[in-house]
Design an enzyme around this catalytic site. Structure first.
Site, PDB file in Angstrom:
ATOM      1  N   ASP A 128       1.027 -12.587   5.147  1.00  0.00           N
ATOM      2  CA  ASP A 128       2.061 -13.137   4.701  1.00  0.00           C
ATOM      3  C   ASP A 128       3.279 -12.426   5.280  1.00  0.00           C
ATOM      4  OD1 ASP A 128       1.342 -10.193   4.159  1.00  0.00           O
ATOM      5  OD2 ASP A 128       1.054 -10.571   1.833  1.00  0.00           O
ATOM      6  N   GLU A 136      -0.236 -13.847  -6.426  1.00  0.00           N
ATOM      7  CA  GLU A 136       0.053 -13.223  -7.606  1.00  0.00           C
ATOM      8  C   GLU A 136      -0.891 -13.645  -8.635  1.00  0.00           C
ATOM      9  OE1 GLU A 136       1.623 -10.553  -6.938  1.00  0.00           O
ATOM     10  OE2 GLU A 136       3.672 -10.876  -6.508  1.00  0.00           O
ATOM     11  N   HIS A 175      -3.279  -8.499  -6.813  1.00  0.00           N
ATOM     12  CA  HIS A 175      -2.823  -9.537  -5.718  1.00  0.00           C
ATOM     13  C   HIS A 175      -3.603  -9.289  -4.353  1.00  0.00           C
ATOM     14  CE1 HIS A 175       1.135  -7.744  -4.321  1.00  0.00           C
ATOM     15  NE2 HIS A 175       0.395  -7.364  -3.567  1.00  0.00           N
ATOM     16  N   ASN A 183      -1.056  -5.713  -9.112  1.00  0.00           N
ATOM     17  CA  ASN A 183      -1.550  -6.436 -10.040  1.00  0.00           C
ATOM     18  C   ASN A 183      -2.759  -7.287  -9.708  1.00  0.00           C
ATOM     19  OD1 ASN A 183      -0.441  -7.672  -8.171  1.00  0.00           O
ATOM     20  ND2 ASN A 183       1.351  -8.690  -9.179  1.00  0.00           N
TER      21      ASN A 183
HETATM   22  C1  F6R Z   1       0.288  -7.011   2.523  1.00  0.00           C
HETATM   23  C2  F6R Z   1      -0.382  -7.767   1.516  1.00  0.00           C
HETATM   24  C3  F6R Z   1      -0.402  -6.934   0.075  1.00  0.00           C
HETATM   25  C4  F6R Z   1      -0.893  -5.489   0.329  1.00  0.00           C
HETATM   26  C5  F6R Z   1      -0.993  -5.175  -1.341  1.00  0.00           C
HETATM   27  C6  F6R Z   1      -1.384  -3.428  -1.269  1.00  0.00           C
HETATM   28  O1  F6R Z   1       0.420  -7.832   3.716  1.00  0.00           O
HETATM   29  O2  F6R Z   1      -0.391  -8.977   1.464  1.00  0.00           O
HETATM   30  O3  F6R Z   1      -1.390  -7.857  -0.627  1.00  0.00           O
HETATM   31  O4  F6R Z   1      -2.258  -5.423   0.991  1.00  0.00           O
HETATM   32  O5  F6R Z   1       0.306  -5.363  -1.867  1.00  0.00           O
HETATM   33  O6  F6R Z   1      -0.310  -2.828  -0.779  1.00  0.00           O
HETATM   34  P1  F6R Z   1      -0.346  -1.180  -0.247  1.00  0.00           P
HETATM   35  O7  F6R Z   1      -1.379  -1.124   0.865  1.00  0.00           O
HETATM   36  O8  F6R Z   1       1.084  -0.803   0.207  1.00  0.00           O
HETATM   37  O9  F6R Z   1      -0.815  -0.453  -1.368  1.00  0.00           O
END
Ligand code: F6R
Length: 241
Positions: free
Chosen positions: A66, A142, A137, A135
């Protein structure tokens, strides 16, 4: 889904690196899907170490999950910047083999179509690395994202923007939209590892392991995937029986 619990974040990162390294050794031109965020930072440090010890990344092809919409590559908080800063600048990867969604694409919708097609043309993702959002995701899919969703533009939830505000000076600077691989794009990967560490991820790991599939909790889509490893530390596993 196979669950692996490691004592701590360091051990988790080493185990994740072992899986990535084995993948690259068994297929030097592997297609690897990368994630950003805090969780994979330890893994990336281990991969840099492996490179210093001789691991060759020159043939791998990468696709990132992303990118924020509206942020140029040079922006310190863009995922493009993160990947080069945290990993790609420190290994012998070829720039032309790196694919990260373009947050400034002139026609973002067309870009998403082309990104999806490029993944397919590369033969599909051999190994996808995932984190999990508070959440539930995966990527920026989301809650409520369709399990058959493809690479597309999404609106970020308040929670996600709040969580990511730590990286921006002010929550108002956090972009409101992003480009993300879809859930079906992720599920087409031949192998997936989802990493989670820390107590704040424990409830999500409990839900993922113990509750049934629902689009309200995007990570639960992984339950259908034939080759997924959920790799967590003891804290993230602390609410499991
Ligand atoms: C990042 C991504 C997100 C993260 C998720 C966890 O490219 O796609 O889904 O993997 O938000 O983020 P952290 O690792 O910072 O807790």
């Amino acid at each position: 889904m196979q669950l692996i619990i490691k004592d701590n974040y360091k051990e988790l990162s080493k185990e994740a690196a072992k899986i990535v390294i084995e993948q690259i050794k068994s297929k030097p031109n592997s297609v690897i899907g990368f994630a950003t965020g805090d969780t994979p930072l330890g893994l990336y440090k281990e991969l840099i170490k492996a490179h210093k010890n001789g691991l060759d990344f020159s043939q791998i092809i990468t696709f990132n999950l992303d990118e924020y919409l509206g942020l140029p590559d040079s922006h310190g908080q863009s995922y493009n910047y993160y990947m080069w800063d945290k990993l790609f600048n420190h290994i012998n990867i070829k720039k032309e083999n790196v694919n990260i969604p373009d947050g400034t694409a002139f026609d973002p919708e067309k870009f998403c179509e082309e990104y999806e097609a490029k993944i397919k043309k590369s033969g599909g993702i051999d190994l996808q690395i995932l984190g999990i959002g508070r959440n539930g995701h995966i990527g920026f899919n989301e809650s409520g994202s369709k399990f058959n969703s493809r690479t597309r533009i999404v609106n970020l939830t308040k929670q996600t923007r709040k969580d990511n505000a730590k990286f921006f000076e002010d929550i108002n600077n956090v972009p409101v939209q992003a480009i993300t691989m879809g859930i079906s794009t992720i599920l087409k990967s031949k192998k997936i590892i989802l990493l989670a560490n820390g107590k704040e991820k424990a409830e999500n790991i409990r839900k993922l392991m113990n509750e049934s599939k629902t689009e309200k909790f995007p990570a639960s889509a992984l339950k259908d995937h034939p080759n997924t490893i959920i790799l967590v530390d003891k804290d993230a596993a602390s609410l499991l029986d």
